[in-house]
Design a protein around this motif. Structure first.
Motif, short mmCIF file in Angstrom:
data_model
loop_
_atom_site.label_atom_id
_atom_site.label_comp_id
_atom_site.label_asym_id
_atom_site.label_seq_id
_atom_site.Cartn_x
_atom_site.Cartn_y
_atom_site.Cartn_z
N MET A 88 0.83 -1.21 0.00
CA MET A 88 0.00 0.00 0.00
C MET A 88 0.86 1.26 0.00
SD MET A 88 -3.21 -0.74 2.57
CE MET A 88 -4.82 -0.99 1.82
N GLU A 89 1.89 1.26 0.82
CA GLU A 89 2.79 2.41 0.88
C GLU A 89 3.44 2.65 -0.48
OE1 GLU A 89 4.58 2.83 5.29
OE2 GLU A 89 4.97 0.87 4.36
N HIS A 90 3.86 1.58 -1.14
CA HIS A 90 4.49 1.70 -2.45
C HIS A 90 3.49 2.22 -3.49
CE1 HIS A 90 5.96 0.19 -6.40
NE2 HIS A 90 7.11 0.62 -5.92
N ALA A 91 2.26 1.74 -3.42
CA ALA A 91 1.24 2.19 -4.37
C ALA A 91 0.97 3.68 -4.23
CB ALA A 91 -0.05 1.40 -4.18
N VAL A 92 0.89 4.16 -3.00
CA VAL A 92 0.66 5.59 -2.77
C VAL A 92 1.87 6.40 -3.24
CG1 VAL A 92 0.35 7.36 -1.00
CG2 VAL A 92 -0.96 5.23 -0.88
N ALA A 93 3.06 5.92 -2.95
CA ALA A 93 4.28 6.64 -3.33
C ALA A 93 4.42 6.77 -4.84
CB ALA A 93 5.51 5.95 -2.75
N THR A 94 3.92 5.78 -5.57
CA THR A 94 4.06 5.78 -7.04
C THR A 94 2.79 6.28 -7.75
OG1 THR A 94 3.36 3.44 -7.13
CG2 THR A 94 5.73 3.90 -7.00
N GLY A 95 1.78 6.65 -6.97
CA GLY A 95 0.55 7.16 -7.56
C GLY A 95 -0.30 6.11 -8.24
N ASP A 96 -0.18 4.87 -7.82
CA ASP A 96 -0.92 3.77 -8.42
C ASP A 96 -2.29 3.65 -7.73
OD1 ASP A 96 -1.86 1.46 -9.56
OD2 ASP A 96 -0.27 0.15 -8.78
N LEU A 97 -3.27 4.44 -8.21
CA LEU A 97 -4.58 4.46 -7.57
C LEU A 97 -5.31 3.13 -7.70
CD1 LEU A 97 -5.93 7.99 -8.57
CD2 LEU A 97 -4.87 7.30 -6.42
#
Length: 223
Positions: A119-128
């Motif tokens: 989840m942290e990685h998805a938010v950091a990369t803008g992967d909604l």
């Protein structure tokens, strides 16, 4: 849908249910839009019988409604109803979080930490979209771990009815940055096996959803 397909989730009707549910969530079908069996059969590459069974299943979930002499259509869920559904989810998912905290295994802890890191990685990369999928994975993991079948069954129906509003909220710019700390707090409480903290963290997260839903609807109307 046959009882076997319900259990296995792999029959033609089950596949159409999943595809149609996802399409409604993504906005491919608008509220009150007619769902014509022949068109859906061609779109999803399924038989008319499979489509008919899928529509019956989604009707039972409250996502589709049948209108006399007009067939099936996407059921329109109002903002007020979406808020009410989320308030009910708050109670049920709080219960499941508390139960999951007492049943969590060491392996489950690792899985939860993995979801949190992803989840942290998805938010950091803008992967909604990725974050939205992980959100579903986290809530499903908690539901499965809790082992409370009655609450889990009710939540599945509620999730179906609210899926469109939830998808809009998940795709709202900036929303993942708000919900990420809430999800991590839920994960921390579960891994600590603190039932009270897990329940309160879940309730706080869903209260945030209740408060955010009206702003998403306002944003949609002003575009």
């Amino acid at each position: 849908m046959s009882s076997a397909e319900r259990l296995e989730g792999t029959g033609p009707a089950a596949r159409v249910v999943d595809a149609l549910r996802d399409a409604i969530a993504a906005g491919d079908f608008a509220p009150n839009q007619r769902l014509v069996e022949a068109d859906l059969s061609e779109q999803f590459g399924a038989s008319r019988a499979a489509v008919r069974a899928a529509l019956l299943e989604l009707t039972s979930e409250g996502l589709v409604e049948r209108v006399q002499n007009r067939g099936a259509r996407v059921r329109a869920v109002s903002l007020d109803e979406a808020v009410e559904i989320t308030e009910v989810r708050m109670v049920l998912e709080g219960l499941l979080a508390a139960k999951a905290a007492t049943r969590l295994t060491d392996e489950g802890q690792e899985q939860l930490r993995g979801i949190g890191t992803a989840m942290e990685h998805a938010v950091a990369t803008g992967d909604l979209l990725g974050y939205s999928a992980l959100n579903r994975d986290l809530h499903a993991f908690i539901r499965d771990t809790a082992g409370q079948r009655t609450a889990g069954s009710i939540l599945e129906r509620l999730r179906g009815q609210n899926v469109r509003h939830q998808f809009r909220l998940a795709m709202q710019p900036g929303r993942p940055s708000v919900s990420l700390p809430q999800h991590l707090a839920i994960i921390d409480a579960l891994c600590a096996r603190d039932a009270d903290a897990a329940e309160q963290a879940m309730r706080a997260h869903l209260q945030s959803v209740v408060e955010a839903l009206p702003t998403v609807e306002t944003s949609r109307r002003t575009r």
